[in-house]
Design a protein around this motif. Structure first.
Motif, PDB file in Angstrom:
ATOM      1  N   SER A  49      39.747  40.946  28.803  1.00 45.75           N
ATOM      2  CA  SER A  49      40.667  40.627  29.900  1.00 45.75           C
ATOM      3  C   SER A  49      41.694  39.581  29.504  1.00 45.75           C
ATOM      4  O   SER A  49      42.766  39.479  30.120  1.00 45.75           O
ATOM      5  N   LEU A  50      41.386  38.798  28.489  1.00 49.13           N
ATOM      6  CA  LEU A  50      42.359  37.825  27.993  1.00 49.13           C
ATOM      7  C   LEU A  50      43.507  38.501  27.255  1.00 49.13           C
ATOM      8  O   LEU A  50      44.628  37.987  27.230  1.00 49.13           O
ATOM      9  N   ARG A  91      30.540  38.758  29.550  1.00 49.82           N
ATOM     10  CA  ARG A  91      31.453  38.003  28.691  1.00 49.82           C
ATOM     11  C   ARG A  91      32.413  38.912  27.932  1.00 49.82           C
ATOM     12  O   ARG A  91      33.577  38.567  27.748  1.00 49.82           O
ATOM     13  N   GLY A 114      35.335  39.631  29.881  1.00 49.49           N
ATOM     14  CA  GLY A 114      36.222  38.476  29.898  1.00 49.49           C
ATOM     15  C   GLY A 114      37.093  38.401  28.664  1.00 49.49           C
ATOM     16  O   GLY A 114      38.289  38.077  28.743  1.00 49.49           O
ATOM     17  N   SER A 150      27.156  43.107  34.958  1.00 50.66           N
ATOM     18  CA  SER A 150      27.788  41.908  35.491  1.00 50.66           C
ATOM     19  C   SER A 150      27.097  41.469  36.776  1.00 50.66           C
ATOM     20  O   SER A 150      26.640  42.300  37.567  1.00 50.66           O
ATOM     21  N   VAL A 178      39.702  37.847  36.265  1.00 51.18           N
ATOM     22  CA  VAL A 178      38.422  38.390  35.786  1.00 51.18           C
ATOM     23  C   VAL A 178      37.975  37.642  34.531  1.00 51.18           C
ATOM     24  O   VAL A 178      36.778  37.357  34.355  1.00 51.18           O
ATOM     25  N   ALA A 179      38.916  37.316  33.652  1.00 50.72           N
ATOM     26  CA  ALA A 179      38.570  36.545  32.451  1.00 50.72           C
ATOM     27  C   ALA A 179      37.969  35.198  32.836  1.00 50.72           C
ATOM     28  O   ALA A 179      36.977  34.736  32.242  1.00 50.72           O
ATOM     29  N   TRP A 180      38.548  34.542  33.838  1.00 52.86           N
ATOM     30  CA  TRP A 180      38.016  33.253  34.305  1.00 52.86           C
ATOM     31  C   TRP A 180      36.599  33.424  34.864  1.00 52.86           C
ATOM     32  O   TRP A 180      35.712  32.623  34.579  1.00 52.86           O
ATOM     33  N   ARG A 198      30.797  32.878  34.668  1.00 57.45           N
ATOM     34  CA  ARG A 198      29.689  33.716  34.165  1.00 57.45           C
ATOM     35  C   ARG A 198      29.180  34.704  35.216  1.00 57.45           C
ATOM     36  O   ARG A 198      27.980  34.993  35.265  1.00 57.45           O
ATOM     37  N   ALA A 226      34.472  35.622  34.036  1.00 55.27           N
ATOM     38  CA  ALA A 226      33.538  35.941  32.960  1.00 55.27           C
ATOM     39  C   ALA A 226      33.252  34.751  32.056  1.00 55.27           C
ATOM     40  O   ALA A 226      32.090  34.469  31.740  1.00 55.27           O
ATOM     41  N   LEU A 227      34.287  34.044  31.648  1.00 56.10           N
ATOM     42  CA  LEU A 227      34.132  33.017  30.621  1.00 56.10           C
ATOM     43  C   LEU A 227      33.849  31.643  31.198  1.00 56.10           C
ATOM     44  O   LEU A 227      33.273  30.790  30.506  1.00 56.10           O
ATOM     45  N   ARG A 228      34.223  31.425  32.458  1.00 53.67           N
ATOM     46  CA  ARG A 228      33.997  30.121  33.071  1.00 53.67           C
ATOM     47  C   ARG A 228      32.856  30.150  34.089  1.00 53.67           C
ATOM     48  O   ARG A 228      31.958  29.315  34.066  1.00 53.67           O
TER      49      ARG A 228
END
Length: 233
Positions: free
Chosen positions: A188-189, A182, A185, A228, A170-172, A178, A174-176
């Motif tokens: 989630s890290l 964000r 994300g 999202s 999920v972090a990927w 989109r 969000a941050l990669r």
């Protein structure tokens, strides 16, 4: 006269259409997270030790049979909602982002977690069954009960690793990619980094059981009530 016809190919199912309003399917994640907190943290069966003490069979009398029973009931319910969330994710999210490996990883990780947690909470059920006050109390001697207790040291914690892996995916997204907000994300890290540090530094196998259900609750609320891309109507 012109007629509009809807054409579908039997070999290519039509992706589900966006639903107007707030998405409801992430609420399965909220339920899984809250039930997981109850089963893993509130239903923990570790007796409190004095400084310098170690667990021995002498502590069996301090284990709460009702807490062990609470843990298997809420834990199995959490497993069911994890599987519901995985199925809903496959149906609602994957068709929207078919080229995202991270999106396909999420339901696989949730399913893996559900399988492992079924065993973890079942071991809590063994304690609930055979401890004094249980339905089959006395079915095992002290050595057998102590073995069950040792299995429960991290039994209901380890399986949440799959949820932490889902958090990384999920972090990927969000941050990669989109496709997720964000801020989701960023939070989630946190479980990914914390669990990685604990495992690498100490070998601790179960901290994901502390942070995993909390993350799942927060992230699922964010998806249900946020904007999202993967849930936007």
């Amino acid at each position: 006269m012109t007629h509009a016809h809807a054409h579908t190919s039997p070999g290519h199912p039509v992706p589900p259409q966006p639903v107007q309003g707030k998405a409801r399917w992430p609420l399965a994640g909220v339920a899984a997270g809250v039930l997981g907190i109850a089963a893993t943290l509130i239903g923990d069966v570790h007796p409190i030790l004095e400084k310098g003490q170690s667990y021995t069979s002498a502590h069996l009398g301090e284990i709460s049979q009702p807490m062990a029973h609470l843990s298997i009931v809420t834990g199995f319910a959490a497993v069911a909602f994890l599987l519901i969330l995985a199925a809903a994710w496959r149906r609602r999210v994957e068709p929207r982002v078919p080229g995202s490996t991270a999106a396909h990883l999420v339901p696989n990780a949730l399913t893996a977690a559900a399988g492992a947690l079924t065993l973890g909470y079942a071991w809590k059920g063994s304690l609930a069954l055979y401890l004094p006050g249980g339905f089959e109390a006395g079915g095992f001697d002290e050595a057998g009960l102590y073995m069950m207790f040792v299995l429960n040291d991290f039994g209901s914690f380890i399986g949440w690793l799959g949820v932490v892996i889902a958090a990384g995916a999920v972090a990927w997204m969000a941050l990669r990619e989109r496709t997720v907000s964000r801020w989701i994300g960023v939070i989630s890290l946190l479980p990914v980094l914390v669990v990685t540090v604990f495992v690498c530094a100490t070998g601790l196998p179960g901290f994901q059981g502390v942070i995993g259900p909390v993350w799942l609750t927060a992230a699922s609320l964010g998806l249900a009530f946020g904007r999202s891309t993967i849930v936007r109507g």
